[in-house]
Design a protein around this motif. Structure first.
Motif, PDB file in Angstrom:
ATOM      1  N   GLY A  19      -6.097   7.059   3.984  1.00  0.00           N
ATOM      2  CA  GLY A  19      -5.111   6.037   4.471  1.00  0.00           C
ATOM      3  C   GLY A  19      -3.596   6.316   4.174  1.00  0.00           C
ATOM      4  N   GLY A  20      -2.664   5.740   3.786  1.00  0.00           N
ATOM      5  CA  GLY A  20      -1.123   6.188   3.451  1.00  0.00           C
ATOM      6  C   GLY A  20      -1.035   4.970   3.070  1.00  0.00           C
ATOM      7  N   GLY A  21      -1.074   3.552   3.194  1.00  0.00           N
ATOM      8  CA  GLY A  21      -0.316   2.352   3.116  1.00  0.00           C
ATOM      9  C   GLY A  21      -0.037   1.988   1.491  1.00  0.00           C
ATOM     10  N   GLU A  22      -0.512  -0.079   2.171  1.00  0.00           N
ATOM     11  CA  GLU A  22      -0.271  -0.638   0.852  1.00  0.00           C
ATOM     12  C   GLU A  22      -1.913  -0.053   0.543  1.00  0.00           C
ATOM     13  OE1 GLU A  22       1.408  -1.545  -1.687  1.00  0.00           O
ATOM     14  OE2 GLU A  22       3.139  -0.978  -0.703  1.00  0.00           O
ATOM     15  N   ALA A  23      -2.444  -0.645   1.552  1.00  0.00           N
ATOM     16  CA  ALA A  23      -3.818  -0.759   0.170  1.00  0.00           C
ATOM     17  C   ALA A  23      -4.449   0.659  -0.303  1.00  0.00           C
ATOM     18  CB  ALA A  23      -4.948  -0.804   2.369  1.00  0.00           C
ATOM     19  N   ALA A  24      -3.795   1.993   0.518  1.00  0.00           N
ATOM     20  CA  ALA A  24      -3.762   2.650  -0.089  1.00  0.00           C
ATOM     21  C   ALA A  24      -3.850   3.304  -1.814  1.00  0.00           C
ATOM     22  CB  ALA A  24      -4.274   4.067   0.307  1.00  0.00           C
ATOM     23  N   ARG A  37     -10.828  14.433  -9.115  1.00  0.00           N
ATOM     24  CA  ARG A  37      -9.841  15.038  -8.134  1.00  0.00           C
ATOM     25  C   ARG A  37      -9.730  14.848  -6.885  1.00  0.00           C
ATOM     26  NH1 ARG A  37     -12.335  19.490  -6.144  1.00  0.00           N
ATOM     27  NH2 ARG A  37     -14.351  18.944  -6.502  1.00  0.00           N
ATOM     28  N   LEU A  38      -8.923  14.150  -6.877  1.00  0.00           N
ATOM     29  CA  LEU A  38      -8.380  12.814  -6.329  1.00  0.00           C
ATOM     30  C   LEU A  38      -7.497  13.808  -4.525  1.00  0.00           C
ATOM     31  CD1 LEU A  38      -6.109  10.745  -7.300  1.00  0.00           C
ATOM     32  CD2 LEU A  38      -8.300  10.132  -6.633  1.00  0.00           C
ATOM     33  N   THR A  39      -7.496  13.338  -3.772  1.00  0.00           N
ATOM     34  CA  THR A  39      -7.663  13.760  -1.943  1.00  0.00           C
ATOM     35  C   THR A  39      -7.249  12.939  -0.777  1.00  0.00           C
ATOM     36  OG1 THR A  39      -9.138  15.669  -2.389  1.00  0.00           O
ATOM     37  CG2 THR A  39      -8.124  15.322   0.112  1.00  0.00           C
ATOM     38  N   VAL A  40      -5.942  12.778  -0.531  1.00  0.00           N
ATOM     39  CA  VAL A  40      -5.951  11.165   0.356  1.00  0.00           C
ATOM     40  C   VAL A  40      -5.342  11.839   1.949  1.00  0.00           C
ATOM     41  CG1 VAL A  40      -3.445  10.117   0.705  1.00  0.00           C
ATOM     42  CG2 VAL A  40      -4.418  10.730  -1.572  1.00  0.00           C
ATOM     43  N   PRO A  45       1.941   9.607   5.106  1.00  0.00           N
ATOM     44  CA  PRO A  45       2.291   8.397   3.568  1.00  0.00           C
ATOM     45  C   PRO A  45       3.137   7.820   3.025  1.00  0.00           C
ATOM     46  CG  PRO A  45       2.140  11.077   4.125  1.00  0.00           C
ATOM     47  CD  PRO A  45       2.054  10.828   5.201  1.00  0.00           C
ATOM     48  N   ALA A  46       3.141   6.921   2.330  1.00  0.00           N
ATOM     49  CA  ALA A  46       3.617   5.924   1.476  1.00  0.00           C
ATOM     50  C   ALA A  46       4.728   7.124   0.793  1.00  0.00           C
ATOM     51  CB  ALA A  46       3.471   4.996   0.590  1.00  0.00           C
ATOM     52  N   SER A  47       5.802   7.141   0.379  1.00  0.00           N
ATOM     53  CA  SER A  47       6.543   8.089  -0.604  1.00  0.00           C
ATOM     54  C   SER A  47       6.123   8.869  -1.629  1.00  0.00           C
ATOM     55  CB  SER A  47       7.751   7.717  -0.414  1.00  0.00           C
ATOM     56  OG  SER A  47       8.290   6.506  -1.227  1.00  0.00           O
ATOM     57  N   GLU A  48       5.215   7.198  -2.445  1.00  0.00           N
ATOM     58  CA  GLU A  48       4.447   7.843  -3.908  1.00  0.00           C
ATOM     59  C   GLU A  48       3.818   8.661  -3.854  1.00  0.00           C
ATOM     60  OE1 GLU A  48       5.407   4.662  -2.215  1.00  0.00           O
ATOM     61  OE2 GLU A  48       5.884   2.833  -4.309  1.00  0.00           O
ATOM     62  N   ILE A  49       2.933   8.713  -2.231  1.00  0.00           N
ATOM     63  CA  ILE A  49       2.205   9.191  -2.370  1.00  0.00           C
ATOM     64  C   ILE A  49       2.463  11.029  -1.798  1.00  0.00           C
ATOM     65  CG2 ILE A  49      -0.506  10.153  -0.786  1.00  0.00           C
ATOM     66  CD1 ILE A  49      -0.604   7.644   0.184  1.00  0.00           C
ATOM     67  N   VAL A  50       3.380  10.971  -1.925  1.00  0.00           N
ATOM     68  CA  VAL A  50       4.538  12.757  -1.183  1.00  0.00           C
ATOM     69  C   VAL A  50       4.676  12.569  -2.739  1.00  0.00           C
ATOM     70  CG1 VAL A  50       6.086  13.611  -1.077  1.00  0.00           C
ATOM     71  CG2 VAL A  50       5.111  11.766   1.006  1.00  0.00           C
ATOM     72  N   ASP A  51       5.214  11.908  -3.297  1.00  0.00           N
ATOM     73  CA  ASP A  51       5.519  12.539  -4.933  1.00  0.00           C
ATOM     74  C   ASP A  51       5.008  12.439  -5.796  1.00  0.00           C
ATOM     75  OD1 ASP A  51       8.004  11.609  -4.293  1.00  0.00           O
ATOM     76  OD2 ASP A  51       8.089   9.535  -4.946  1.00  0.00           O
ATOM     77  N   TRP A  52       3.374  11.855  -6.141  1.00  0.00           N
ATOM     78  CA  TRP A  52       2.155  12.252  -6.516  1.00  0.00           C
ATOM     79  C   TRP A  52       1.192  14.195  -5.804  1.00  0.00           C
ATOM     80  CZ3 TRP A  52       0.042   6.722  -5.434  1.00  0.00           C
ATOM     81  CH2 TRP A  52       0.493   5.659  -6.189  1.00  0.00           C
ATOM     82  N   LEU A  60      -2.437  16.191  -0.815  1.00  0.00           N
ATOM     83  CA  LEU A  60      -2.117  15.522   0.434  1.00  0.00           C
ATOM     84  C   LEU A  60      -2.719  16.206   1.681  1.00  0.00           C
ATOM     85  CD1 LEU A  60      -1.268  13.090   2.089  1.00  0.00           C
ATOM     86  CD2 LEU A  60       0.774  13.774   1.387  1.00  0.00           C
ATOM     87  N   ILE A  61      -3.629  15.776   2.712  1.00  0.00           N
ATOM     88  CA  ILE A  61      -3.664  16.431   3.704  1.00  0.00           C
ATOM     89  C   ILE A  61      -3.474  15.444   5.175  1.00  0.00           C
ATOM     90  CG2 ILE A  61      -5.398  16.765   5.276  1.00  0.00           C
ATOM     91  CD1 ILE A  61      -7.676  17.292   2.718  1.00  0.00           C
ATOM     92  N   ALA A  62      -1.848  15.902   5.457  1.00  0.00           N
ATOM     93  CA  ALA A  62      -1.038  14.958   6.643  1.00  0.00           C
ATOM     94  C   ALA A  62      -1.753  15.613   8.059  1.00  0.00           C
ATOM     95  CB  ALA A  62       0.031  15.531   6.279  1.00  0.00           C
ATOM     96  N   ARG A  63      -2.631  14.344   8.126  1.00  0.00           N
ATOM     97  CA  ARG A  63      -3.349  14.290   9.504  1.00  0.00           C
ATOM     98  C   ARG A  63      -4.458  13.999   9.484  1.00  0.00           C
ATOM     99  NH1 ARG A  63      -8.344  17.113   8.709  1.00  0.00           N
ATOM    100  NH2 ARG A  63      -8.379  18.275   7.427  1.00  0.00           N
ATOM    101  N   PRO A  64      -5.149  13.080  10.830  1.00  0.00           N
ATOM    102  CA  PRO A  64      -5.747  12.453  10.709  1.00  0.00           C
ATOM    103  C   PRO A  64      -7.301  12.845   9.405  1.00  0.00           C
ATOM    104  CG  PRO A  64      -5.037  12.260  12.986  1.00  0.00           C
ATOM    105  CD  PRO A  64      -4.129  13.252  12.403  1.00  0.00           C
ATOM    106  N   MET A  65      -8.686  11.967   9.705  1.00  0.00           N
ATOM    107  CA  MET A  65      -9.308  12.451   8.956  1.00  0.00           C
ATOM    108  C   MET A  65     -10.920  13.363   9.796  1.00  0.00           C
ATOM    109  SD  MET A  65     -11.997  11.068   6.314  1.00  0.00           S
ATOM    110  CE  MET A  65     -13.147  11.903   5.904  1.00  0.00           C
ATOM    111  N   GLN A  66     -11.050  14.619   9.434  1.00  0.00           N
ATOM    112  CA  GLN A  66     -11.656  15.132  10.468  1.00  0.00           C
ATOM    113  C   GLN A  66     -13.519  15.375   9.856  1.00  0.00           C
ATOM    114  OE1 GLN A  66      -9.971  18.465  10.728  1.00  0.00           O
ATOM    115  NE2 GLN A  66      -8.305  17.831  12.300  1.00  0.00           N
ATOM    116  N   ILE A  67     -14.204  15.741  10.552  1.00  0.00           N
ATOM    117  CA  ILE A  67     -15.825  16.131   9.759  1.00  0.00           C
ATOM    118  C   ILE A  67     -15.705  16.742   8.628  1.00  0.00           C
ATOM    119  CG2 ILE A  67     -17.935  17.104  10.609  1.00  0.00           C
ATOM    120  CD1 ILE A  67     -17.776  15.729  13.381  1.00  0.00           C
TER     121      ILE A  67
END
Ligand code: SAH
Length: 462
Positions: A19-24, A37-40, A45-52, A60-67
């Motif tokens: 997820g990349g919005g407010e809840a995330a 070790r965090l993975t999003v 992604p919200a701009s904060e996530i990109v900055d982090w 940051l993995i910028a695609r829908p989640m996969q198996i």
């Protein structure tokens, strides 16, 4: 308790957020305080996530989640704010062995994130199992106000100082030192101030003479913890050792300081078990070692509590003691009847009697007790009921004299048996009371009892 609170070591462990919005973002702000070790994983992604991600604080993995995306993850947050997508990613993560939380979906979550008060390394976690987020927030605010903002700094500096504090003997002395550091004087604002405070206090405590022990002989009341006196509560809060009688309610023992040594003395009144001599010895030896001993007795310690023997033992050992009175069971029992112990025109006095003493059934002034209008509170009167009934009848007491037995007065299991002198036995045996019971001679429950029990009171006031 449906959720068991633990503090999980996350250093170097993998945590994945989908997820990349407010809840995330809300979860990530908390998770970034850890060393995980965090993975999003998100397409937007919200701009904060990109900055982090650019600052290397997360991947940051910028695609829908996969198996395969949640392999080796300890924790997984589904925070897409989209039920179908959250269910899809949660199923993947769960199959890959991560513990899964779905934001705002308590039902399908395997763990929940508490409200947190952060004074790292002091962390307070508040959970209501999803029942009352408003309450959790209120408690959090309360704690935020109460805990000094420098508490974390104090704890960190304190931790590094621990080995120096080992110069103090283990137990009370060392505890007092730390209590003075955390709660005494002014809170330090910097590391240097904290270290200076520790040095000064250690010097003081090292040269302080051994503290004398002390014994408080404390009444625990009839059982309802709300009927404890504030003094008794404070004594339990600070006790080093609590020596308690069998009749003291478990809810009251729960209130003792967590580190206190809890010792059951087993006995009550004149009943059998650990000998009085052994109890005296226990009290004295703990107090001699400098401990603050709370000798906890049910009701009021001065009523059928074998108090004097313990006081004499303290005196003989030159140990300071104090009596902290409590609510005696007769007071709690009479309240349950909606009556008063004395009443103008009925009885201008009341006797507190025991059914039996060290020698067996206790003898009393049966002739006086047989007069109309007499009121007596009989402690330990269950086994001796037939004996008392016989003596009173023999001395001419009216067989219709009201007699009321109150079992477990003030406790949720309270029961009342209203009978007459003539019928006391076998009525009492038939009632099969197995808790402590107090017998009133000459008192009946008030007619059309309007007295509310605690439960009704709470209902009425809510
Ligand atoms: N010091 C205590 C009495 C100790 S003797 C006091 O002041 O209450 C023990 C007796 O107290 C029991 O046998 C019973 O008669 C009475 N008792 C103690 N707790 C009681 C309770 N919750 N309800 C009714 N009787 C109680």
């Amino acid at each position: 308790m449906k959720h068991f609170p633990i503090f999980m070591a996350l250093e170097g462990r993998r945590v994945v957020v989908s997820g990349g919005g407010e809840a995330a973002l809300a979860k990530l702000r908390l998770l970034l305080k850890t060393e995980a070790r965090l993975t999003v994983i998100t397409q937007s992604p919200a701009s904060e996530i990109v900055d982090w991600a650019q600052d290397d604080r997360l991947t940051l993995i910028a695609r829908p989640m996969q198996i395969g995306d949640a392999l080796c993850a300890k924790l997984f947050y589904a925070a897409n704010e989209d039920d179908a997508e959250d269910a899809r990613v949660a199923a993947i993560a769960s199959a890959e062995g991560a513990l899964v939380n779905i934001v705002d979906n308590l039902e399908d979550s395997q763990f929940i994130t508490p409200a947190i008060v952060d004074r790292d390394p002091v962390t307070v976690a508040i959970g209501t199992e999803g029942a009352a987020p408003v309450l959790a927030r209120a408690i959090k605010k309360d704690l935020e106000d109460k805990l000094s903002p420098t508490l974390g700094l104090m704890a960190r500096v304190g931790k590094a100082f621990r080995k120096h504090a080992d110069a103090l003997p283990f137990g009370r002395k060392r505890r007092d030192f730390w209590a003075d550091y955390y709660f005494g004087g002014t809170a330090p604002n910097t590391e240097d101030e904290a270290n200076a405070k520790l040095d000064t206090l250690l010097e003081q405590h090292l040269h302080e003479p051994e503290r004398d022990g002390h014994v408080d002989l404390v009444g625990a009341g009839p059982g309802d913890p709300e009927l404890l006196t504030l003094k008794a509560r404070n004594a339990l809060d600070t006790a080093d050792v609590v020596i308690y009688d069998r009749l003291v309610a478990p809810e009251i023992l729960e209130l003792a300081r967590r580190e206190a040594v809890m010792i059951s003395a087993g006995k009550e009144g004149f009943g059998p078990s650990v000998t009085q001599g052994a109890i005296n010895e226990m009290i004295v030896s703990h107090a001699r070692s400098g401990a603050y001993v709370v000798r906890l007795k049910s009701g009021d310690p001065t009523v059928f509590g074998r108090l004097d023997e313990e006081i004499e033992a303290c005196d003989a050992a030159h140990i300071n003691w104090r009596i902290v009175p409590g609510i005696t069971s007769a007071s709690a029992a009479v309240a349950a009847l909606g009556q008063s112990l004395t009443k103008r025109g009925r009885n201008s006095g009341i006797r507190f009697l025991t059914g039996h003493d060290t020698k067996g059934f206790a003898d009393h002034d049966w002739k006086t007790l047989s007069r109309p209008g007499e009121v007596a509170a009989i402690y330990m009167g269950k086994k001796s009921a037939r004996f008392i009934q016989g003596r009173l009848m023999m001395h001419g007491a009216d067989p219709a004299t009201p007699v009321t037995v109150i079992e477990n007065a003030s406790r949720p299991s309270q029961q009342i048996l209203a009978t007459t002198l003539a019928e006391l036995e076998p009525a009492l045996t038939d009632a099969n009371f197995d808790g402590p019971a107090l017998t009133f001679l000459g008192l009946a429950p008030r007619d059309a009892l309007a007295v509310a029990d605690d439960y009704q009171m709470k209902e009425a006031l809510s």
